[in-house]
Design a protein around this motif. Structure first.
Motif, PDB file in Angstrom:
ATOM      1  N   PRO A  38      12.409  34.337 -12.086  1.00  0.00           N
ATOM      2  CA  PRO A  38      11.798  34.707 -13.358  1.00  0.00           C
ATOM      3  C   PRO A  38      10.409  34.106 -13.511  1.00  0.00           C
ATOM      4  O   PRO A  38      10.211  32.906 -13.314  1.00  0.00           O
ATOM      5  CB  PRO A  38      12.771  34.131 -14.400  1.00  0.00           C
ATOM      6  N   TYR A  93      11.547  41.891 -22.174  1.00  0.00           N
ATOM      7  CA  TYR A  93      11.284  42.270 -20.781  1.00  0.00           C
ATOM      8  C   TYR A  93      11.080  41.017 -19.951  1.00  0.00           C
ATOM      9  O   TYR A  93      10.389  40.083 -20.356  1.00  0.00           O
ATOM     10  CB  TYR A  93      10.051  43.174 -20.691  1.00  0.00           C
ATOM     11  N   LEU A  94      11.698  41.022 -18.768  1.00  0.00           N
ATOM     12  CA  LEU A  94      11.630  39.887 -17.858  1.00  0.00           C
ATOM     13  C   LEU A  94      10.965  40.306 -16.561  1.00  0.00           C
ATOM     14  O   LEU A  94      11.373  41.293 -15.929  1.00  0.00           O
ATOM     15  CB  LEU A  94      13.037  39.369 -17.559  1.00  0.00           C
ATOM     16  N   THR A 152      16.648  41.634  -6.934  1.00  0.00           N
ATOM     17  CA  THR A 152      15.978  41.698  -8.233  1.00  0.00           C
ATOM     18  C   THR A 152      14.537  41.198  -8.180  1.00  0.00           C
ATOM     19  O   THR A 152      13.776  41.398  -9.133  1.00  0.00           O
ATOM     20  CB  THR A 152      16.738  40.857  -9.269  1.00  0.00           C
ATOM     21  N   TYR A 173      12.196  44.099 -15.586  1.00  0.00           N
ATOM     22  CA  TYR A 173      13.448  44.544 -16.190  1.00  0.00           C
ATOM     23  C   TYR A 173      13.378  44.469 -17.709  1.00  0.00           C
ATOM     24  O   TYR A 173      12.732  43.572 -18.277  1.00  0.00           O
ATOM     25  CB  TYR A 173      14.609  43.649 -15.748  1.00  0.00           C
ATOM     26  N   VAL A 201      15.701  43.451 -20.821  1.00  0.00           N
ATOM     27  CA  VAL A 201      16.764  42.460 -20.893  1.00  0.00           C
ATOM     28  C   VAL A 201      17.700  42.784 -22.056  1.00  0.00           C
ATOM     29  O   VAL A 201      17.250  43.092 -23.166  1.00  0.00           O
ATOM     30  CB  VAL A 201      16.181  41.042 -21.066  1.00  0.00           C
ATOM     31  N   LEU A 238      20.498  41.298 -17.284  1.00  0.00           N
ATOM     32  CA  LEU A 238      19.434  42.241 -16.966  1.00  0.00           C
ATOM     33  C   LEU A 238      19.891  43.642 -17.327  1.00  0.00           C
ATOM     34  O   LEU A 238      21.037  44.028 -17.072  1.00  0.00           O
ATOM     35  CB  LEU A 238      19.095  42.184 -15.473  1.00  0.00           C
ATOM     36  N   GLU A 290      16.032  48.671 -15.028  1.00  0.00           N
ATOM     37  CA  GLU A 290      14.908  48.364 -14.159  1.00  0.00           C
ATOM     38  C   GLU A 290      13.726  49.238 -14.571  1.00  0.00           C
ATOM     39  O   GLU A 290      13.801  50.457 -14.527  1.00  0.00           O
ATOM     40  CB  GLU A 290      15.264  48.618 -12.700  1.00  0.00           C
TER      41      GLU A 290
END
Length: 272
Positions: free
Chosen positions: A13, A25-26, A45, A50, A52, A59, A62
């Motif tokens: 992350p 969003y990550l 990943t 992604y 979230v 997650l 995508e």
């Protein structure tokens, strides 16, 4: 995912933002060959954006696969590495800087995918300005593999190298500026020459303009950017000297690893 025992060179992350509707969003970094993340490292990943699911702590959808795009298109034309490092969201569009691919990505969060990408310019550097760490010689050259011709410095041959030296940008920070465009900061490429990291202005169409010259008034290893309500820019120098001078391979600290926050006013005057 990180190297042991010190946990240096960790991937995972990298940034976390909300859109105008409160969706989270990550951004997942990587800093490696994107073709190895799934089949070899079992970390499919990495190198992606992604949505979230905060209710379930998981997650979700995508949104964009920067790693695969790098494998298929290599937008900066150099080595195949991806490391989505930082992002900002404007009008439900994500603008992501990638310190491995050396680009800025643009993706519409609702539809996903990659709308546009632009590469940051490389930095030509005169060899007289270079400073590298010392490495132990690799050992004796086996018989029959020695290079032909006189050794460097022998009669009729100079000891200098003629090839140009260029450094990739390695963008690591992005923030919307008071004019509505974006300010992007770079870390610079190994050996992270001091005073050579640059700042860029990038518009929503990903047109890139250097805003501070790459001479002696540059920065060193920038990793973050922010503006205050008066329009002053703040940049974070991860380290005030080239990292290799004070941290050995493996993570052992041998010198001064102090860092700085630098305030840059609209007239470009600075305060550390």
């Amino acid at each position: 995912l990180a190297l042991t025992p010190f946990g240096e060179q960790a991937a995972g992350p990298a940034d976390f933002k909300f859109d105008s509707k409160g969706n989270a969003y990550l951004l997942m970094g990587y800093a490696g060959d994107p073709s190895t993340s799934g089949p070899i490292l079992q970390t499919p990943t990495l190198g992606k954006l992604y949505e979230v699911d905060l209710d379930n702590g998981a997650l979700g959808r995508e949104v964009a696969d920067f790693a695969q795009y790098e494998v298929e298109n290599n937008p900066d034309g150099t080595d195949i590495i991806t490391n989505p490092y930082a992002m900002t969201i404007k009008d439900d569009t994500a603008f992501v800087v990638d310190g491995g691919a050396n680009v800025i990505w643009k993706t519409a969060l609702e539809t996903g995918g990659i709308d546009k990408v632009a590469a940051f310019p490389i930095l030509p550097v005169d060899q007289s300005e270079l400073e590298f760490p010392s490495f132990e010689p690799p050992g004796e050259i086996p018989d029959g593999e020695a290079p032909s011709g006189p050794p460097p410095g022998a009669e009729g041959e100079e000891a200098s190298q003629d090839f140009p030296i260029t450094f990739q940008s390695v963008p690591t920070g992005i923030v919307e500026n008071p004019d509505g465009d974006f300010t992007v900061a770079e870390y610079s490429y190994f050996p992270y020459p001091e005073g050579r990291a640059r700042l860029y202005s990038v518009d929503e169409d990903l047109n890139i303009e250097e805003t501070i010259t790459n001479g002696g008034d540059g920065f060193t290893q920038l990793t973050g950017t922010a503006y205050d309500e008066d329009g002053n820019l703040y940049v974070l120098q991860h380290m005030n000297t080239s990292e290799w001078k004070n941290i050995l391979q493996g993570g052992e600290v041998i010198g001064d690893i102090s860092s700085s926050i630098i305030k840059v006013a609209a007239d470009r005057t600075r305060e550390t």
